[in-house]
Design an enzyme around this catalytic site. Structure first.
Site, mmCIF file in Angstrom:
data_model
loop_
_atom_site.group_PDB
_atom_site.id
_atom_site.type_symbol
_atom_site.label_atom_id
_atom_site.label_comp_id
_atom_site.label_asym_id
_atom_site.label_seq_id
_atom_site.Cartn_x
_atom_site.Cartn_y
_atom_site.Cartn_z
ATOM 1 N N HIS A 13 9.061 3.968 -3.514
ATOM 2 C CA HIS A 13 7.626 3.597 -3.588
ATOM 3 C C HIS A 13 7.413 2.301 -2.807
ATOM 4 C CE1 HIS A 13 3.707 3.418 -6.085
ATOM 5 N NE2 HIS A 13 3.611 2.509 -5.115
ATOM 6 N N HIS A 15 4.682 0.090 0.059
ATOM 7 C CA HIS A 15 3.470 -0.071 0.878
ATOM 8 C C HIS A 15 3.838 -0.860 2.125
ATOM 9 C CE1 HIS A 15 0.794 1.294 -2.369
ATOM 10 N NE2 HIS A 15 1.713 0.760 -3.143
ATOM 11 N N LYS A 99 0.257 11.730 -3.318
ATOM 12 C CA LYS A 99 0.044 10.608 -4.220
ATOM 13 C C LYS A 99 -1.324 10.742 -4.862
ATOM 14 C CE LYS A 99 0.627 6.588 -6.185
ATOM 15 N NZ LYS A 99 0.786 5.276 -5.555
ATOM 16 N N HIS A 136 -0.212 7.430 -9.738
ATOM 17 C CA HIS A 136 -0.577 6.101 -10.259
ATOM 18 C C HIS A 136 -1.180 6.369 -11.633
ATOM 19 C CE1 HIS A 136 -1.883 1.805 -9.800
ATOM 20 N NE2 HIS A 136 -2.552 2.196 -10.872
ATOM 21 N N HIS A 175 5.787 3.475 -10.817
ATOM 22 C CA HIS A 175 5.795 2.135 -11.419
ATOM 23 C C HIS A 175 5.445 2.165 -12.909
ATOM 24 C CE1 HIS A 175 1.621 2.683 -10.289
ATOM 25 N NE2 HIS A 175 1.810 2.345 -9.027
ATOM 26 N N ASP A 248 7.340 -0.709 -5.142
ATOM 27 C CA ASP A 248 5.893 -0.924 -5.078
ATOM 28 C C ASP A 248 5.590 -2.234 -4.349
ATOM 29 O OD1 ASP A 248 3.206 -0.366 -5.365
ATOM 30 O OD2 ASP A 248 3.069 -1.178 -7.394
HETATM 31 C C1 NCD Z 1 -0.807 -1.695 -4.337
HETATM 32 C C2 NCD Z 1 -1.358 -2.096 -2.962
HETATM 33 O O1 NCD Z 1 -1.603 -3.278 -2.752
HETATM 34 O O2 NCD Z 1 -1.478 -1.222 -2.102
HETATM 35 N N1 NCD Z 1 -1.026 -2.761 -5.264
HETATM 36 C C3 NCD Z 1 -0.379 -2.961 -6.450
HETATM 37 O O3 NCD Z 1 -0.770 -3.853 -7.217
HETATM 38 N N2 NCD Z 1 0.655 -2.234 -6.798
HETATM 39 C C4 NCD Z 1 -1.457 -0.421 -4.763
HETATM 40 C C5 NCD Z 1 -0.760 0.246 -5.935
HETATM 41 O O4 NCD Z 1 0.329 0.786 -5.805
HETATM 42 O O5 NCD Z 1 -1.321 0.236 -7.041
HETATM 43 ZN ZN ZN Z 2 2.009 1.213 -5.090
#
Ligand code: NCD
Ligand code: ZN
Length: 348
Positions: A13, A15, A99, A136, A175, A248
């Site tokens: 996971h 970003h 997702k 999520h 998460h 995450d």
């Molecule tokens: C994530 C993001 O910034 O893209 N932020 C977070 O707090 N985890 C989005 C997500 O996975 O919820």
């Molecule tokens: Zn995330």
């Protein structure tokens, strides 16, 4: 023990964003992980196989040469996802799954699903074609307390509307942050799994709110109380195949975190395996780290375990206060603090 060597871990996971921000951070993940599931919450969201494959090539071109790192792309599920796209996803090995963002739950979730009842055909198609659903898991009703949103999602959506209704659907509770989430996943068979972040293993909500508000500890789902953190540590270090590593890690510019209305997301990719090693060591379970970080996720997704290795060495080193993020700066997890493990060598 002065070093530990694991089969190369994966981040299930992650970003990365796009453009200059992505180019600034992708190397941090590639230094430690063999593969990563790349989240699709770009603007606009990555809703099609074609868009995901283009995004994937941009990620690969931003990597330093010889880096052996495989992005596994997640597609963004919407109220309008066509069955045909689900079938295409199933036929494309670079795509890991869909997702599900409940609309409004988190950063860039505006195009997410407004009601599970709107998407029965897409869910049936995922079940039929074997495409995993990455979730999520928080309700978005404004009257539900933010600390209760995951537990409420499990009882009102995940259990009745997804896991029971689609008995063959493969599901990841992303998460997971609560003991309710851990217990639910443990009660399910092997088609249900969960990722656990490093920050939810290390911190409870005091880290966010006690003695001053610390915006770099603000993420969604929000940090919970200590009893929940302990349940996560027990799950991660138990070796239970339901649970696997997903950072995450979510880069945001420092200016947008340190703000009157700061963004949600912790940037843990720079120190990811060091933070997991710290948690496992504190729990007396370093010998369980490889299962959680390198075996369970690959086994869940039916992908081969990585062939190479990652070595973590016991060395004191200081995490930088900030890192570049395109034209801005980023504050990494544990900025300025001294860590005792260092990911020192990775083989492909
Ligand atoms: C994530 C993001 O910034 O893209 N932020 C977070 O707090 N985890 C989005 C997500 O996975 O919820
Ligand atoms: Zn995330």
């Amino acid at each position: 023990m002065d070093s530990i060597t694991l089969a190369t871990p994966d981040d299930w996971h992650l970003h990365l964003r796009d453009g200059a921000a992505m180019a600034a951070v992708v190397g941090h993940s590639a230094r430690q992980f063999g593969r990563a599931v790349i989240m699709p919450n770009l603007k606009p969201p990555v809703t099609t196989v074609a868009a995901a494959l283009q995004y994937r090539s941009r990620i690969l071109s931003a990597l330093p040469e010889n880096e052996c790192f495989e992005p596994l792309m997640a597609l963004y599920l919407t109220d309008a996802t066509p069955v045909e796209e689900v079938r295409r996803a199933a036929e494309t090995p670079e795509i890991i799954g869909y997702k599900l963002y409940p609309a409004g739950a988190t950063t860039h979730s505006e195009s997410g699903v407004t009601n599970i009842e709107n998407i029965p055909r897409a869910l049936e198609a995922m079940e039929r074609y074997g495409v995993p659903l990455l979730i999520h898991g928080e309700v978005t009703d404004t009257e539900v307390d933010i600390f209760d949103r995951e537990a409420r999602f499990i009882e009102s959506v995940l259990d009745p509307l997804l896991v029971r209704r689609f008995p063959e659907l493969r599901v990841v509770l992303e998460h997971v942050t609560t003991k309710e989430g851990v217990a639910f996943v443990q009660s399910c068979g092997p088609r249900v799994g969960a990722t656990i972040t490093a920050h939810h293993l290390l911190y409870n909500r005091n880290a966010l709110l006690a003695g001053g508000i610390r915006p770099h500890h603000y993420c969604l789902p929000v940090l919970k109380r200590e009893s929940h953190r302990l349940a996560l540590v027990a799950a991660a270090t138990s070796g239970d195949a339901h649970f696997f590593l997903g950072t995450d890690s979510a880069p945001h510019p420092q200016s947008q975190k340190e703000s009157a209305c700061g963004c949600a997301g912790c940037y843990t990719a720079y120190t990811a395996m060091e933070l997991y090693a710290l948690t496992f060591e504190r729990a007396g379970a370093l010998h369980m780290l490889e299962r959680f970080a390198s075996h369970n996720g690959a086994d869940f997704y039916g992908r081969p375990r990585n062939g190479g290795t990652l070595t973590l060495s016991r060395t004191q080193w200081q995490v930088p206060e900030t890192l570049p993020l395109g034209s801005e700066r980023l504050v990494p997890a544990m900025a300025g603090e001294t860590l005792s493990w260092r990911a020192s060598r990775r083989t492909c």
